[in-house]
Design a protein around this motif. Sequence first.
Motif, PDB file in Angstrom:
ATOM      1  N   UNK A 122       1.026  -0.942  -0.307  1.00  0.00           N
ATOM      2  CA  UNK A 122       0.161   0.169   0.396  1.00  0.00           C
ATOM      3  C   UNK A 122       0.629   1.271  -0.054  1.00  0.00           C
ATOM      4  N   UNK A 123       0.782   1.956  -1.055  1.00  0.00           N
ATOM      5  CA  UNK A 123       1.291   3.275  -0.895  1.00  0.00           C
ATOM      6  C   UNK A 123       0.703   4.902  -1.194  1.00  0.00           C
ATOM      7  N   UNK A 124       0.972   5.790  -0.969  1.00  0.00           N
ATOM      8  CA  UNK A 124       0.036   6.801  -1.434  1.00  0.00           C
ATOM      9  C   UNK A 124       0.823   8.017  -1.805  1.00  0.00           C
ATOM     10  N   UNK A 125       0.461   8.553  -3.317  1.00  0.00           N
ATOM     11  CA  UNK A 125       0.667   8.488  -3.596  1.00  0.00           C
ATOM     12  C   UNK A 125       0.605  10.116  -3.577  1.00  0.00           C
ATOM     13  N   UNK A 126       1.127  10.974  -4.467  1.00  0.00           N
ATOM     14  CA  UNK A 126       1.555  12.837  -3.930  1.00  0.00           C
ATOM     15  C   UNK A 126       0.668  12.877  -5.443  1.00  0.00           C
ATOM     16  N   UNK A 127      -0.082  13.938  -4.842  1.00  0.00           N
ATOM     17  CA  UNK A 127      -1.268  14.522  -5.879  1.00  0.00           C
ATOM     18  C   UNK A 127      -0.454  15.683  -6.513  1.00  0.00           C
ATOM     19  N   UNK A 130       5.880   6.132  -0.727  1.00  0.00           N
ATOM     20  CA  UNK A 130       4.628   6.960  -1.013  1.00  0.00           C
ATOM     21  C   UNK A 130       5.869   7.684  -2.431  1.00  0.00           C
ATOM     22  N   UNK A 131       5.347   8.141  -3.170  1.00  0.00           N
ATOM     23  CA  UNK A 131       5.666   8.910  -4.758  1.00  0.00           C
ATOM     24  C   UNK A 131       6.090  10.617  -4.487  1.00  0.00           C
ATOM     25  N   UNK A 132       6.696  10.813  -4.718  1.00  0.00           N
ATOM     26  CA  UNK A 132       7.189  12.162  -3.962  1.00  0.00           C
ATOM     27  C   UNK A 132       7.898  13.381  -5.133  1.00  0.00           C
ATOM     28  N   UNK A 133       8.201  13.871  -5.419  1.00  0.00           N
ATOM     29  CA  UNK A 133       8.876  15.249  -6.263  1.00  0.00           C
ATOM     30  C   UNK A 133      10.098  15.692  -5.685  1.00  0.00           C
ATOM     31  N   UNK A 134      11.224  15.645  -6.300  1.00  0.00           N
ATOM     32  CA  UNK A 134      12.280  16.747  -5.736  1.00  0.00           C
ATOM     33  C   UNK A 134      12.318  18.268  -7.325  1.00  0.00           C
ATOM     34  N   UNK A 147      12.043  15.786 -10.154  1.00  0.00           N
ATOM     35  CA  UNK A 147      12.567  14.896 -10.526  1.00  0.00           C
ATOM     36  C   UNK A 147      11.918  14.176  -9.634  1.00  0.00           C
ATOM     37  N   UNK A 148      10.564  13.030 -10.096  1.00  0.00           N
ATOM     38  CA  UNK A 148      10.490  11.994  -9.772  1.00  0.00           C
ATOM     39  C   UNK A 148      11.212  11.206  -8.506  1.00  0.00           C
ATOM     40  N   UNK A 149      10.857  10.857  -7.308  1.00  0.00           N
ATOM     41  CA  UNK A 149      11.275   9.787  -6.501  1.00  0.00           C
ATOM     42  C   UNK A 149      10.579   9.426  -5.639  1.00  0.00           C
ATOM     43  N   UNK A 150      10.884   7.998  -4.602  1.00  0.00           N
ATOM     44  CA  UNK A 150      10.334   7.691  -3.399  1.00  0.00           C
ATOM     45  C   UNK A 150      11.140   7.807  -1.913  1.00  0.00           C
ATOM     46  N   UNK A 151       9.990   8.335  -0.702  1.00  0.00           N
ATOM     47  CA  UNK A 151       9.613   8.160   0.579  1.00  0.00           C
ATOM     48  C   UNK A 151       9.720   7.029   1.345  1.00  0.00           C
ATOM     49  N   UNK A 152      10.636   6.298   1.730  1.00  0.00           N
ATOM     50  CA  UNK A 152       9.963   5.420   3.036  1.00  0.00           C
ATOM     51  C   UNK A 152      10.383   4.679   3.677  1.00  0.00           C
ATOM     52  N   UNK A 153      10.040   4.361   5.156  1.00  0.00           N
ATOM     53  CA  UNK A 153      10.667   4.396   6.008  1.00  0.00           C
ATOM     54  C   UNK A 153      11.740   3.745   6.096  1.00  0.00           C
TER      55      UNK A 153
END
Length: 493
Positions: A74-79, A175-179, A217-223
């Motif tokens: 289960x993931x969250x997707x940056x809006x 989750x997806x994120x962008x930088x 730049x899209x990328x991931x965040x995680x624990x």
Amino acid sequence: MHPTDFTIRGALEALGEGIVTSEALTAAHLEAIEALNPRLNAFVTVTAERAMEAARASDRRRANGVARPLDGVPLAIKDLFCTEGTRTTAASRILGDFVPPYESTVTANLLRDGAVFLGKANLDEFAMGSSNATSAFGEVENPWKRGNDDGTRLVPGGSSGGSAAAVAARLAMGATATDTGGSIRQPAAFCGIAGMKPTYGRCSRWGVVAFASSLDTPGPVARTVEDCAILLGSMAGHDPRDATSADRPVPDFAAACARGVRGLRIGVPREYRLEGMPDEIEALWQQGLAWLRAEGAEIVDISLPHTKYALPTYYIVAPAEASSNLARYDGVRFGRRVEGGDLKDLYERTRAAGFGAEVKRRIMIGTYVLSAGYYDAYYVRAQRVRALIKRDFDEAFRSVDAIVTPATPSAAFAAGEKQDDPVAMYLNDVFTVTANLAGIPGLAVPAGFDRQGLPLGLQVLGRDFDEETVFAVGTAIEHAAKLTAVPQVRAFA
């Protein structure tokens, strides 16, 4: 062990062994979102029914022996990522009701590999901000607290604050994120998780709402660092629909995490020792270098002489590109429309009502630096300095394998603390914008805590398309830090 406590690696192993089902994992995360999102405001949109359907389909695939690499996670997707049939707002009133008829390449890749989408994560409007306070859907709260002070709301960082807060609070496994200037690494550091900005071009920007096209730049965040590597392995890949997408194979990023750092040369740029930097940031930096030295790495002093020009360069290039990209929101083709007496009036009314204060500020800055008489003095000069910043890194990587710096100049600050001072807000990106200007990969790793118990991160920078070394160094820091503290506000605490 509660289902929300799994890492992505742990969840994949448990799913494979039949210890847990994706349906159970997804239901637990949706329950956590229902309980905590009214407080944290990490999600703009929750897609509970779709998530449960996807989870059941994942369980059927696994039962039939055809599980995919991320099946059931289960993931969250940056809006900011367009999701077919699900509202995509960029946290702006101007896109408040926009439902894309297509899927972004990054999210399509995750769906291809079996991921389950819980919903769309909150962010600074159009990814413009360092505190997640500019969202049209309200501020996001950091799940960490200062000591026993439960009354002070802290920012999660920005712009990917909803993504970072959701992962830290156990509302999503990743989750997806962008930088664009630090929008993955700064919120990751503020929320005590890992965040990876890959090399520009490693992940497709197709279907990602644009802020500054040469920087986004899209990328991931995680624990964990390894979880970021697992996610990036699915998110990355060449996309012919994005002219800036790199046609390169995707390595096994997760395997690289176990490489170790023995024999690596780690650069320490003297220009990152800023006047007035808190002593606990400096102490953590030194501790991180000591951990790497103990694992067999060599620490090397280096110079990145044009670092001092990075922030002003970024705040010319990024607003200039934003002013161009955001011209498409005119009330005619899609998005919000406010009727006017004539076409010009319609444009003005639509944009005045649709954009928030920070977005308007950056559009005006960008329009100014691109205007006749100022284009050469500002924009052209900024591009020349950007080339010098890139050259600094190219020179440094001739003698070192990676660079380690602080991720942020402080721990998370209180909501509203710097909101009235745009320059103070922009300074939060001081350690991160250079990687965007140069296009190189950068990883934020949780490495310690300040005196008030708030997480602090270190940043690992690497050569173009050498995320593998970055992950190896980040994993070494993570393992040495042995952090076990968790945020006070989290699922089933």
